[in-house]
Scaffold this active site. Structure first.
Site, PDB file in Angstrom:
ATOM      1  N   ASP A  55       0.837  -1.192   0.000  1.00  0.00           N
ATOM      2  CA  ASP A  55       0.000   0.000   0.000  1.00  0.00           C
ATOM      3  C   ASP A  55       0.878   1.251   0.000  1.00  0.00           C
ATOM      4  O   ASP A  55       1.867   1.344   0.737  1.00  0.00           O
ATOM      5  CB  ASP A  55      -0.892  -0.024   1.241  1.00  0.00           C
ATOM      6  CG  ASP A  55      -1.771   1.199   1.366  1.00  0.00           C
ATOM      7  OD1 ASP A  55      -2.633   1.391   0.501  1.00  0.00           O
ATOM      8  OD2 ASP A  55      -1.581   1.957   2.330  1.00  0.00           O
TER       9      ASP A  55
ATOM     10  N   GLU B  31       1.632  -0.521  -5.034  1.00  0.00           N
ATOM     11  CA  GLU B  31       0.706   0.553  -5.346  1.00  0.00           C
ATOM     12  C   GLU B  31       1.608   1.777  -5.550  1.00  0.00           C
ATOM     13  O   GLU B  31       2.084   2.357  -4.573  1.00  0.00           O
ATOM     14  CB  GLU B  31      -0.285   0.792  -4.212  1.00  0.00           C
ATOM     15  CG  GLU B  31      -1.294   1.887  -4.565  1.00  0.00           C
ATOM     16  CD  GLU B  31      -2.217   2.244  -3.402  1.00  0.00           C
ATOM     17  OE1 GLU B  31      -3.388   2.572  -3.660  1.00  0.00           O
ATOM     18  OE2 GLU B  31      -1.769   2.200  -2.243  1.00  0.00           O
TER      19      GLU B  31
END
Length: 697
Positions: free
Chosen positions: A343, A379
């Protein structure tokens, strides 16, 4: 209680069959107390007197699995200078393998007075916070073998443990929403029938609920609020929280592996649940605030935030890097996890202020013999300066391709001048990944994900409808590149519904026929809707859960057909980029054609109005060998795309490309259409907003 010196490694609580070694890093501590808790909550404190290499440690022969514990750290409390040690706050072990309970957000959880933040609050937080738990590391993995699928063979399914399983009729009520439910035969059967080869689980590291959400009757559903990087989230356990969650997680992994499905974790190493300078003291802040967090250089009372959550981990501190690497290795070795999706990965590359692909984090990952061999998915952005880094991660990394998502959404809603970039994304995004030696599968191709509209909502709403979140519809992305197909939200208009169904098939077909690694969002194949909510992070209810009582079975069958085609035909999942190489008949490996059957020229690519084209994929021109070293020979395909609002006639190319064709897929009807062969130079009419896949006979 008998206390032995123990050792400084490994960090955390380590049970060896006879007792438990405890070790905690803190550079700033003047003293550390190990706190043991009985079943009735009685606390026993053990002073840790041994300190080596900034690690406080002891070995307790009498401590066994199931023991609840935590720490109290004594030291300087000078927030203006970045010191936040506070022995009145019970602290979780950053290396805890299991965590029990939750936090109730009483004022005692905070080291300051709400009425006067300059005033210190020394109320004991122990009655209000979670406990670390000693776990038994032993587990019978039986014949577990990790699938070890290569990326070009991979189809990823982004899933939420609760959201996927909470209403499944074949899963017992007692285990719905848990790891056991995800490993249940009914759920596994759905995944294998769908052609999924990997589940990418939204955060399962222990996270905490946000106080402001609980006050509104909501909760942190997504879980991007980590407090324990080694502990499976306890609320997803059906069997208990004193180590049982570890066994249940392992059993889930074992079941998925038996079905040939890999397990990838969405991990949040960029920030923790302790928030900004006004957040609670739960673990890292009270252990060593300056070592764990990036502080503002000239104002260490505040945190430098590139994540939008209030804090960012300090990626140049060796102990932070050690924590992350130890966590990754633990999940890969002890928990048999097959990969990680990072993330806000751009924050992990900020060793100082800029995003740097040469940062220490990447160096550690690349040289690590364990972590470097699992799937690594970034990401590739954060909210800091220069944070959008799609295409800029180093070799061995794959990326959520945000440009793929945006391009495909624009193309299928008939935006002008999208053909050129559409071709780039369809063919594997060589403009992003080829220059540094990566392959098409470095592009994780997705059109929908947990953050944003579901696929059904993407074709059903022009605007977000996030009123249920309690933020006056101000949260969430406002520019969604969506189109409601003629009516906003639910409708009984059959023409609109038919168009929506066709557009969903268009997106799914394009994604699963693109070069690269496809990723499905859980429930998209079932027609899942969030009723226009594009930021359902706080909706742990029917709004976000899959409704298994209302399943689009035709769409499920359509996706299965696509994944089967992809698995059967290497030309649809090439290991290398197109090169222009020609086969023995002089036909290139890929050709881009106008609807009249002629090859496209510069004017066609630059046109603002062209929304239709054909793509020829030459199965005879694949040059790379398969996994056994044998040369691949495959069928050739012709894909016809019409994203415009009018029907378009396509003239099939002449015999150089193929003499006869058969329809494999037609999104206008949802199946293969007619089975008869079609000769070259025939005219095939595509209705508005449709796609046809033909195979050379």
């Amino acid at each position: 209680m008998e206390v032995w010196p123990g050792g400084a490694y490994p960090l955390g609580a380590t049970y060896d069959g006879e007792g438990t070694n405890f070790a905690l890093f803190s550079e700033v501590a003047d003293g550390v107390e190990l706190c043991l808790f009985d079943d009735d909550g009685t606390e026993t404190r053990v002073q840790l007197v041994e300190r080596d290499s900034l690690v406080w440690h002891a070995y307790l022969p009498a401590v066994a699995p199931g023991q609840r514990y935590a720490f109290r750290v004594h030291g300087r409390y000078e927030p203006d200078r970045g010191f936040r040690c506070d022995p009145s706050k019970l602290l979780l072990d950053p290396y805890a393998k299991a965590i029990e309970g939750d936090t109730d957000w009483a004022p005692a959880c905070y080291s300051y007075d709400f009425a006067d933040p300059k005033k210190r609050n020394t109320e004991d937080s122990a009655p209000h916070v979670m406990r670390s738990v000693v776990v038994n590391p032993y587990f019978d993995w039986q014949d577990d073998r990790q699938p070890r699928r290569t990326y070009h063979e991979t189809v990823i399914y982004e899933a939420h443990v609760r959201g996927l399983t909470m209403t499944h009729p074949d899963v017992p009520d007692t285990i719905r929403g848990t790891y056991a439910a995800l490993g249940h035969p009914a759920v596994v059967e759905h995944l294998t029938g769908l052609g999924v080869t990997a589940v990418e689980l939204m955060p399962v590291h222990q996270f905490v609920q946000d106080a402001h959400l609980l006050e509104k009757g909501l909760s942190n559903y997504w879980g991007y609020n980590t407090i324990g990087y080694f502990a499976p989230h306890n609320a997803y356990s059906s069997t208990g929280q004193r180590g049982e969650q570890v066994l249940e997680f392992k059993a889930m992994v074992r079941q998925l592996h038996r079905a040939g499905i890999e397990v990838i974790l969405d991990v949040v190493y960029n920030h923790t649940a302790e928030g900004n300078h006004l957040g609670p003291t739960l673990a890292f802040r009270g252990i060593d605030n300056q070592s764990y967090y990036r502080l503002v250089d000239d104002d260490p009372a505040h945190y430098y935030d590139t994540t939008g959550t209030g804090n960012t981990l300090l990626m140049r501190n060796p102990h932070v890097l050690q924590l992350i690497m130890d966590s990754l290795r633990y999940w890969a070795t002890d928990m048999h996890v097959d990969g990680f999706r990072f993330d806000l990965a751009a924050s992990l590359a900020r060793q100082f202020h800029e995003v740097d692909r040469l940062s220490a984090f990447f160096d550690l990952v690349h040289q690590d013999p364990v972590v470097s061999q699992v799937k690594l998915i970034a990401e590739p952005w954060d909210v800091g300066p220069g944070g959008y880094q799609v295409g800029n991660f180093p070799p061995r990394w794959t990326e959520w391709n945000g440009k793929y998502r945006d391009t495909m959404r624009d193309f299928w809603r008939s935006e002008p001048a999208t053909l050129g970039e559409f071709a780039d994304r369809l063919s594997g995004s060589s403009d992003l990944y080829e220059s540094d030696g990566r392959a098409p599968y470095a592009s994780i191709n997705f059109v929908t994900a947990h953050d944003g509209f579901t696929l059904r909502d993407l074709v059903s709403y022009n605007d977000k409808h996030n009123e249920a979140n309690g933020e006056d519809n101000k949260d969430g992305e406002s520019h969604n590149r969506s189109w409601n197909s003629g009516a906003e939200g639910e409708t009984s208009d059959q023409e609109v519904l038919a168009l929506r169904a066709r557009r969903q098939r268009n997106v799914l077909a394009t994604m699963l026929l693109s070069q690269g690694t496809p990723m499905l969002l859980y429930g998209d194949e079932l027609g899942r809707t969030q009723r226009g909510n594009n930021n359902a992070y706080c909706q742990d209810n029917e709004l976000s859960w899959v409704d298994w009582s209302s399943v689009d079975k035709d769409l499920v069958a359509f996706v299965n057909r696509l994944t089967s085609l992809r698995a059967e035909h290497p030309v649809l999942r090439r290991r290398r980029f197109f090169t222009g190489d020609r086969d023995a008949e002089g036909v290139p490996d890929v050709a881009w054609l106008r609807p009249d059957g002629e090859q496209m020229d510069a004017d066609d690519w630059d046109s603002q109005s062209v929304r239709s084209m054909a793509v020829y994929l030459n199965g005879r021109a694949i040059t790379e060998p398969d996994r056994r070293g044998e040369k691949i020979s495959d069928d050739s395909f012709l894909m016809l795309f019409n994203s415009g609002a009018d029907a378009t006639d396509f003239t099939l190319p002449d015999g150089l490309f193929g003499d006869m064709w058969e329809v494999v897929l037609d999104t206008a009807v949802g199946d293969g259409g007619e089975s008869a062969s079609i000769p070259d130079a025939s005219v095939r009419t595509l209705i508005a907003h449709s796609l046809v896949l033909l195979r050379r006979v």
